[in-house]
Design a protein around this motif. Sequence first.
Motif, mmCIF file in Angstrom:
data_model
loop_
_atom_site.group_PDB
_atom_site.id
_atom_site.type_symbol
_atom_site.label_atom_id
_atom_site.label_comp_id
_atom_site.label_asym_id
_atom_site.label_seq_id
_atom_site.Cartn_x
_atom_site.Cartn_y
_atom_site.Cartn_z
ATOM 1 N N UNK A 116 0.915 3.524 32.978
ATOM 2 C CA UNK A 116 -0.370 2.823 32.812
ATOM 3 C C UNK A 116 -0.879 2.720 31.583
ATOM 4 N N UNK A 117 -0.931 4.193 30.824
ATOM 5 C CA UNK A 117 -1.736 4.350 29.478
ATOM 6 C C UNK A 117 -0.908 3.785 28.414
ATOM 7 N N UNK A 118 0.264 3.870 28.223
ATOM 8 C CA UNK A 118 1.133 3.134 27.238
ATOM 9 C C UNK A 118 0.942 1.677 27.202
ATOM 10 N N UNK A 119 1.268 1.174 28.302
ATOM 11 C CA UNK A 119 1.394 -0.391 28.176
ATOM 12 C C UNK A 119 -0.094 -1.164 27.846
ATOM 13 N N UNK A 120 -1.179 -0.227 28.157
ATOM 14 C CA UNK A 120 -2.379 -0.659 28.029
ATOM 15 C C UNK A 120 -3.024 -0.539 26.592
ATOM 16 N N UNK A 121 -2.032 0.258 25.536
ATOM 17 C CA UNK A 121 -2.371 0.244 24.251
ATOM 18 C C UNK A 121 -2.551 1.459 23.777
ATOM 19 N N UNK A 122 -2.237 2.623 24.336
ATOM 20 C CA UNK A 122 -2.188 4.016 23.788
ATOM 21 C C UNK A 122 -0.985 4.207 23.019
ATOM 22 N N UNK A 123 -0.762 3.694 21.673
ATOM 23 C CA UNK A 123 0.565 4.051 21.114
ATOM 24 C C UNK A 123 0.246 3.778 19.659
ATOM 25 N N UNK A 124 0.962 4.338 18.924
ATOM 26 C CA UNK A 124 0.673 4.225 17.426
ATOM 27 C C UNK A 124 2.342 4.701 16.601
ATOM 28 N N UNK A 125 2.203 4.526 15.437
ATOM 29 C CA UNK A 125 3.518 4.821 14.291
ATOM 30 C C UNK A 125 3.050 5.912 13.849
ATOM 31 N N UNK A 126 4.170 6.929 13.687
ATOM 32 C CA UNK A 126 3.991 8.031 12.700
ATOM 33 C C UNK A 126 5.171 8.009 11.847
ATOM 34 N N UNK A 127 4.953 7.803 10.494
ATOM 35 C CA UNK A 127 6.165 7.946 9.602
ATOM 36 C C UNK A 127 6.184 9.299 8.953
ATOM 37 N N UNK A 128 7.091 9.847 9.046
ATOM 38 C CA UNK A 128 7.339 11.121 8.380
ATOM 39 C C UNK A 128 8.123 10.847 7.205
#
Length: 448
Positions: A138-150
């Motif tokens: 529920x929480x990921x498809x509603x927008x709780x994600x982002x990018x981490x570039x190492x």
Amino acid sequence: MAVTGLGMAKSAPALEAVAEEAWPAPKGEPRLREFALTAAEFDWPLMEDTVVRAWGYNGQMPGPELRVREGDRVRVTLTNELPVPTTIHWHGVNVPNAMDGVAGLNQAPVDPGASFVYDFIATPAGTRWYHSHTDPALQVPIGLYGVLIVEPRVTVETYDRDDTYVLAEWDAELTPAVAAGTASRGPGDRTLRGGELGSDYFLMNGKMHGAVPPIVVKTGERVLIRLLNAGSLPHAFHTHGHSFQIVATDGNPVPAAGRWTKDTVLIGPSERYDLALVADNPGVWMVHCHMEHHMANGMMTLLAYEGYKPTGPVADFYDAAPADATPTVPGHDGGDMPPGMAMDTPTAAPTSVPSATPADATTGPTATVSMVDDRFVPNGLAVAIGTTVTWTNNGQDWHSIASFDGSFESDRISPGESYSHRFDEAGTYQYVCKHHFMQGMTGAITVS
């Protein structure tokens, strides 16, 4: 000159470290990088006429792009302003077990109003990402994600441009109330088996259609595209006019001898592909998911060379300006137009601005235009002064109408709906579908 982070910078700016030099170290050596992420609810425009309620980080979707260097010590303070507990999982990063973010297994979930500090060494290098691991369905498809570039400690290959594109789906029935458990799922979602949620829109960097930031290049540049699938469906990423090499999978480098040269790559949920191409075929090219209904409902953008215009009808309102130019549209704020796209006032502009007339309140002659997906039928129409033209959506996708000169503009027109406008001044009125103009959905009304 190497430029990094162009794609995400247009829609999800990289988050600056709170204390860049809090852990003094010689130049080139690991540093302490501190960031603050706040999980909260907010309005988010998928495009100008489609605003949704989302849960995300720091008021944006995807969340801020975090860029660190291999070996850096990373501290991220998560503050939870949601009505439910949440956590962050650092996908692809070899964190200590207690920092992995899986609620219950690795940590107690962060309650509403509370905070938690994630502390780990950034390794290995590559395209990584972060997302909720509390109620992730529920929480990921509603927008709780982002990018981490190492970024690697030792640079092996350099690129002139480094763009990131996060692919995702959006379910219009998955509201914050549903995710919080205070409302039931919508009728469409309830008919799907196995807890599957329906997808209504298909997003790139949290946007759809013309609101997606394009890849803007100069001839001869080497371009890196970091592709990340944060959704639950596979997508077929396709570049027109160019082939690319897959130089990394899930952030891990592919040896030169093992690289594939392709123009379409199927990317599954949570996967990442780093794609390298050379900008050696000037023009304005389509980039999209080749699952065509995904493209028709949002998952599309452009690979645009600076100084070039399309060779088709879209050239009439394409402004081949540099990537950092702000498009302007007479009578229209350009919210659906990517950088480089703008409508020009047609030569035969009317002398006054007529007003729209509801379909059930027309008088005088009438004419009709059918909107079939990706085209107007007919796309050219001659009518007399005083004629009311009604556009009816006979397709399966949303459409919307905007005139070049700003004299009329519809809201979103769903399948089966109509929009009418009465023409009381002579002239030629060119118009487009704001959702599908890049696929050639243009038309003209000649009033005499």
